[in-house]
Every structure is written in C-alpha cells, then in structure tokens.
Design a protein around this motif. Structure first.
Motif, PDB file in Angstrom:
ATOM      1  N   THR A  98     -13.171  -1.767 -25.279  1.00 33.57           N
ATOM      2  CA  THR A  98     -13.853  -2.418 -24.157  1.00 33.57           C
ATOM      3  C   THR A  98     -15.142  -1.671 -23.819  1.00 33.57           C
ATOM      4  OG1 THR A  98     -11.734  -3.156 -23.240  1.00 33.57           O
ATOM      5  CG2 THR A  98     -13.637  -3.156 -21.764  1.00 33.57           C
ATOM      6  N   GLY A  99     -16.239  -2.414 -23.778  1.00 29.36           N
ATOM      7  CA  GLY A  99     -17.523  -1.809 -23.441  1.00 29.36           C
ATOM      8  C   GLY A  99     -18.225  -1.148 -24.604  1.00 29.36           C
ATOM      9  N   GLY A 100     -17.612  -1.140 -25.787  1.00 22.99           N
ATOM     10  CA  GLY A 100     -18.223  -0.533 -26.962  1.00 22.99           C
ATOM     11  C   GLY A 100     -18.757  -1.581 -27.927  1.00 22.99           C
ATOM     12  N   ARG A 101     -19.478  -1.122 -28.927  1.00 21.99           N
ATOM     13  CA  ARG A 101     -20.061  -2.025 -29.924  1.00 21.99           C
ATOM     14  C   ARG A 101     -19.152  -2.149 -31.135  1.00 21.99           C
ATOM     15  NH1 ARG A 101     -25.443   0.231 -31.896  1.00 21.99           N
ATOM     16  NH2 ARG A 101     -24.208   2.141 -31.965  1.00 21.99           N
ATOM     17  N   VAL A 102     -19.272  -3.289 -31.824  1.00 23.39           N
ATOM     18  CA  VAL A 102     -18.636  -3.473 -33.122  1.00 23.39           C
ATOM     19  C   VAL A 102     -19.723  -3.909 -34.091  1.00 23.39           C
ATOM     20  CG1 VAL A 102     -16.906  -4.696 -34.470  1.00 23.39           C
ATOM     21  CG2 VAL A 102     -16.429  -4.121 -32.069  1.00 23.39           C
ATOM     22  N   LEU A 103     -20.051  -3.051 -35.041  1.00 26.39           N
ATOM     23  CA  LEU A 103     -21.076  -3.330 -36.050  1.00 26.39           C
ATOM     24  C   LEU A 103     -20.406  -3.585 -37.384  1.00 26.39           C
ATOM     25  CD1 LEU A 103     -23.622  -0.459 -35.213  1.00 26.39           C
ATOM     26  CD2 LEU A 103     -23.427  -2.714 -34.154  1.00 26.39           C
ATOM     27  N   LEU A 104     -20.954  -4.516 -38.150  1.00 29.14           N
ATOM     28  CA  LEU A 104     -20.402  -4.843 -39.462  1.00 29.14           C
ATOM     29  C   LEU A 104     -21.460  -4.640 -40.532  1.00 29.14           C
ATOM     30  CD1 LEU A 104     -18.165  -5.997 -41.280  1.00 29.14           C
ATOM     31  CD2 LEU A 104     -19.012  -8.289 -40.721  1.00 29.14           C
ATOM     32  N   LEU A 105     -21.103  -3.861 -41.561  1.00 28.53           N
ATOM     33  CA  LEU A 105     -21.970  -3.644 -42.718  1.00 28.53           C
ATOM     34  C   LEU A 105     -21.431  -4.490 -43.865  1.00 28.53           C
ATOM     35  CD1 LEU A 105     -24.352  -1.851 -43.877  1.00 28.53           C
ATOM     36  CD2 LEU A 105     -22.547  -0.346 -44.748  1.00 28.53           C
ATOM     37  N   CYS A 106     -22.248  -5.403 -44.381  1.00 31.68           N
ATOM     38  CA  CYS A 106     -21.792  -6.330 -45.406  1.00 31.68           C
ATOM     39  C   CYS A 106     -22.990  -6.897 -46.146  1.00 31.68           C
ATOM     40  CB  CYS A 106     -20.980  -7.473 -44.769  1.00 31.68           C
ATOM     41  SG  CYS A 106     -21.944  -8.481 -43.601  1.00 31.68           S
ATOM     42  N   TYR A 107     -22.729  -7.704 -47.172  1.00 24.26           N
ATOM     43  CA  TYR A 107     -23.801  -8.458 -47.810  1.00 24.26           C
ATOM     44  C   TYR A 107     -24.022  -9.755 -47.031  1.00 24.26           C
ATOM     45  CZ  TYR A 107     -23.212  -5.431 -51.896  1.00 24.26           C
ATOM     46  OH  TYR A 107     -23.122  -4.355 -52.726  1.00 24.26           O
ATOM     47  N   PRO A 108     -25.280 -10.179 -46.886  1.00 26.16           N
ATOM     48  CA  PRO A 108     -25.538 -11.486 -46.281  1.00 26.16           C
ATOM     49  C   PRO A 108     -25.359 -12.590 -47.325  1.00 26.16           C
ATOM     50  CG  PRO A 108     -27.607 -10.472 -46.915  1.00 26.16           C
ATOM     51  CD  PRO A 108     -26.521  -9.471 -47.258  1.00 26.16           C
ATOM     52  N   ARG A 109     -25.206 -13.782 -46.853  1.00 25.44           N
ATOM     53  CA  ARG A 109     -25.327 -14.920 -47.767  1.00 25.44           C
ATOM     54  C   ARG A 109     -26.789 -15.041 -48.188  1.00 25.44           C
ATOM     55  NH1 ARG A 109     -21.969 -20.386 -46.338  1.00 25.44           N
ATOM     56  NH2 ARG A 109     -19.993 -19.440 -45.674  1.00 25.44           N
ATOM     57  N   VAL A 110     -27.014 -15.333 -49.467  1.00 24.98           N
ATOM     58  CA  VAL A 110     -28.357 -15.601 -49.976  1.00 24.98           C
ATOM     59  C   VAL A 110     -28.327 -16.993 -50.591  1.00 24.98           C
ATOM     60  CG1 VAL A 110     -30.205 -14.870 -51.512  1.00 24.98           C
ATOM     61  CG2 VAL A 110     -28.760 -13.155 -50.415  1.00 24.98           C
ATOM     62  N   LEU A 111     -29.117 -17.889 -50.036  1.00 27.16           N
ATOM     63  CA  LEU A 111     -29.134 -19.300 -50.466  1.00 27.16           C
ATOM     64  C   LEU A 111     -27.726 -19.886 -50.434  1.00 27.16           C
ATOM     65  CD1 LEU A 111     -31.677 -18.963 -53.427  1.00 27.16           C
ATOM     66  CD2 LEU A 111     -32.148 -19.566 -51.037  1.00 27.16           C
ATOM     67  N   GLY A 112     -26.946 -19.471 -49.430  1.00 33.45           N
ATOM     68  CA  GLY A 112     -25.636 -20.050 -49.198  1.00 33.45           C
ATOM     69  C   GLY A 112     -24.480 -19.400 -49.917  1.00 33.45           C
ATOM     70  N   TYR A 113     -24.736 -18.346 -50.708  1.00 35.17           N
ATOM     71  CA  TYR A 113     -23.651 -17.750 -51.492  1.00 35.17           C
ATOM     72  C   TYR A 113     -23.486 -16.280 -51.147  1.00 35.17           C
ATOM     73  CZ  TYR A 113     -20.797 -16.120 -55.332  1.00 35.17           C
ATOM     74  OH  TYR A 113     -19.778 -15.563 -56.052  1.00 35.17           O
ATOM     75  N   VAL A 114     -22.215 -15.830 -51.091  1.00 28.83           N
ATOM     76  CA  VAL A 114     -21.939 -14.420 -50.868  1.00 28.83           C
ATOM     77  C   VAL A 114     -20.573 -14.065 -51.436  1.00 28.83           C
ATOM     78  CG1 VAL A 114     -20.805 -14.671 -48.606  1.00 28.83           C
ATOM     79  CG2 VAL A 114     -22.043 -12.563 -49.134  1.00 28.83           C
ATOM     80  N   PHE A 115     -20.442 -12.825 -51.887  1.00 28.17           N
ATOM     81  CA  PHE A 115     -19.137 -12.246 -52.180  1.00 28.17           C
ATOM     82  C   PHE A 115     -19.192 -10.797 -51.737  1.00 28.17           C
ATOM     83  CE2 PHE A 115     -16.148  -9.873 -54.904  1.00 28.17           C
ATOM     84  CZ  PHE A 115     -14.975 -10.500 -54.493  1.00 28.17           C
ATOM     85  N   ASN A 116     -18.262 -10.411 -50.859  1.00 26.22           N
ATOM     86  CA  ASN A 116     -18.220  -9.061 -50.311  1.00 26.22           C
ATOM     87  C   ASN A 116     -16.990  -8.323 -50.813  1.00 26.22           C
ATOM     88  OD1 ASN A 116     -20.291  -8.109 -48.207  1.00 26.22           O
ATOM     89  ND2 ASN A 116     -19.974 -10.253 -47.624  1.00 26.22           N
ATOM     90  N   PRO A 117     -17.102  -7.486 -51.848  1.00 30.88           N
ATOM     91  CA  PRO A 117     -15.950  -6.674 -52.266  1.00 30.88           C
ATOM     92  C   PRO A 117     -15.477  -5.743 -51.163  1.00 30.88           C
ATOM     93  CG  PRO A 117     -17.707  -6.617 -53.914  1.00 30.88           C
ATOM     94  CD  PRO A 117     -18.285  -7.243 -52.689  1.00 30.88           C
ATOM     95  N   LEU A 118     -16.431  -5.225 -50.372  1.00 25.69           N
ATOM     96  CA  LEU A 118     -16.092  -4.321 -49.272  1.00 25.69           C
ATOM     97  C   LEU A 118     -17.049  -4.557 -48.110  1.00 25.69           C
ATOM     98  CD1 LEU A 118     -14.539  -1.863 -48.085  1.00 25.69           C
ATOM     99  CD2 LEU A 118     -16.339  -0.416 -49.075  1.00 25.69           C
ATOM    100  N   SER A 119     -16.485  -4.796 -46.936  1.00 20.15           N
ATOM    101  CA  SER A 119     -17.254  -4.846 -45.690  1.00 20.15           C
ATOM    102  C   SER A 119     -16.677  -3.785 -44.765  1.00 20.15           C
ATOM    103  CB  SER A 119     -17.134  -6.226 -45.034  1.00 20.15           C
ATOM    104  OG  SER A 119     -17.531  -7.256 -45.931  1.00 20.15           O
ATOM    105  N   VAL A 120     -17.544  -3.103 -44.038  1.00 22.04           N
ATOM    106  CA  VAL A 120     -17.090  -2.002 -43.177  1.00 22.04           C
ATOM    107  C   VAL A 120     -17.470  -2.293 -41.731  1.00 22.04           C
ATOM    108  CG1 VAL A 120     -17.154   0.472 -42.750  1.00 22.04           C
ATOM    109  CG2 VAL A 120     -17.414  -0.376 -45.090  1.00 22.04           C
TER     110      VAL A 120
END
Length: 262
Positions: A98-120
C-alpha cells in the motif's frame, strides 16, 4: 528491504522508460554454448498506465500502436488490474505494498507481437524500499509461472541476491532438478538481471540482461524501429535457433512430462 537510490528528475516523474542493452546466455555443461544479442526493454509503472499511454504517439497502453504494452500479456491474462495482481501475490507472502510502486521490466509489443521469456516486477513499499521481486517466466508452450521472492536486507547494498529451486519447465535441453541464483540491480540509470542455474555438479547455465536507461519518446522509439526493427520477433526466433544448435551439438533432450510439472 533495500532502500531505493536517489532518483533523477526523469526517474522520479516518467511513468515509462526504455532500457537498451544486451541479453547473454552461456552454457558450460554438457557442451559449451554462448550467444549475445541486442534488445530493448520497457520499464513501466503499473499504477500510472494512463500517463504512460500519453508519452508518445508511437506508444500505446492496452491499445494498438507501433510499440505497446498490454496488461493481458502478463499476470492472469486479463486486460486490467495487473498492479493488483502483483499486490495480491505480495499480500499472500505477508507484504503490504500500500502506497508503494509496482514497476514491470519486460519487452513491449512491436507491431502487435511480443514474447516475454522473463518479466520482472519490482515491488516497493510506501517507504520507497524494494520489498519484493516477482520473476514471471513463460515457455513456448503458452504456460506461465511466477517466482515470488521477498527482498531481505543484504550486505553489499544495491545488488539483490536470491535463490529458488526450479519449478517450471522452460527448455527441452535443461533438466528440472536445478537451482536458480538471481542477482539483480534494480532499475536506475542501469538495470541488471542475472540468473545462474546449477545442479549437484555445480553451475551449468547463466542468462543475463544489462541495459542503460533512455527516455520513452517518439524520437527514441523511432530509433528503435531503425536499430531493432524486429525486436520481439527476434526473441522467439533466437529461442528456436539456439535450441536447434543445442540439438546439433548433441545436448540430451529433456521431455516435458505433463502440463503441471511446476
């Protein structure tokens, strides 16, 4: 918990940023195998998605754009509430975000496509201290598994070190009975994520990402279209290409016994 470093003005205000860098994989057993390639990751504040959606005409949140981020690509696969998903996982381990941030490190979709083996997910308490890391792992069978690891006070300062037994089938060329050792430098000017995988005979595999922060602007995204035009296609293509190379080198195939081998 590990205290957050002082942030720059851009760090403190931008709801989304880019990290340009390299991914490295190295295998030592049963054969030597190594590769490195350039990538660009997205860091996004899951509580400020509406603001991130307005950062550039080339970037969209939960909508089509040249580069985009969709909540349904992560977590429980729904189109909203990804921040709450992370907070529920934290609460299950007795951690209040509560009151803290949640940040996500991942690949964005590029032209509608993405595959993320690992997101943190980098989950911060209200004090600004990093309280929890969530390692969201996906395989090419369409399955996902989360390793949810509280951050403990650690000697040495800003590098977080965590261990976890492997619970999720990822590669047909890697056995299940192994241990992960995570070494993470949270996102500031740079970000680093390293995973060392070991078995009873010692270290056998390492994967690492290191990146330098850049602002998410139309100019930087246009540079990405020129410099990394097939970013997310390259990720999935590299997985299959390197798997074929391992097979040609004679690495034993490890069957996927069932869908719930996690």
């Amino acid at each position: 918990m590990i205290p957050a470093k002082p942030a720059s003005v851009e760090d403190a205000t931008a709801p989304a940023a880019l990290y340009w860098g390299k991914v490295m994989h190295a295998r030592w057993r049963p054969v030597l195998h190594r590769f490195t390639y350039r990538v660009m990751s997205l860091l996004i504040d899951l509580d400020r998605l509406d603001e991130a959606d307005r950062q550039s005409r080339l970037f969209g949140v939960n909508r089509s754009a040249a580069f985009s981020f969709h909540e349904r690509d992560h977590g429980e696969g729904t189109s909203a509430g990804l921040s709450q998903h992370a907070r529920r996982l934290a609460a299950e381990r007795g951690i209040d975000l509560t009151g803290g941030r949640v940040l996500l490190l991942c690949y964005p979709r590029v032209l509608g496509y993405v595959f993320n083996p690992l997101s943190v997910y980098f989950c911060y308490a209200a004090s600004g201290a990093l309280a929890l890391l969530i390692y969201e792992v996906r395989n090419t069978f369409g399955e996902m598994h989360c390793y949810v690891l509280p951050v403990r006070e650690a000697a040495g300062g800003c590098t977080i070190r965590q261990t976890q037994a492997k619970e999720f089938y990822v590669s047909p060329f890697m056995e299940m009975e192994t241990q992960y050792r995570f070494s993470v430098s949270p996102p500031q000017r740079d970000v680093r994520v390293r995973i060392l995988q070991s078995n009873d005979q010692g270290p056998m595999f390492a994967a690492a990402f290191s990146g330098r922060r850049r602002p998410l602007t139309s100019r930087s995204l246009l540079a990405a279209l020129v410099g990394l035009p097939f970013l997310t296609f390259k990720v999935i293509a590299a997985i299959h290409w390197e798997a074929m190379r391992l097979w040609l080198k004679g690495v034993p195939y490890v069957p996927r016994l069932n869908q719930r081998e996690i």
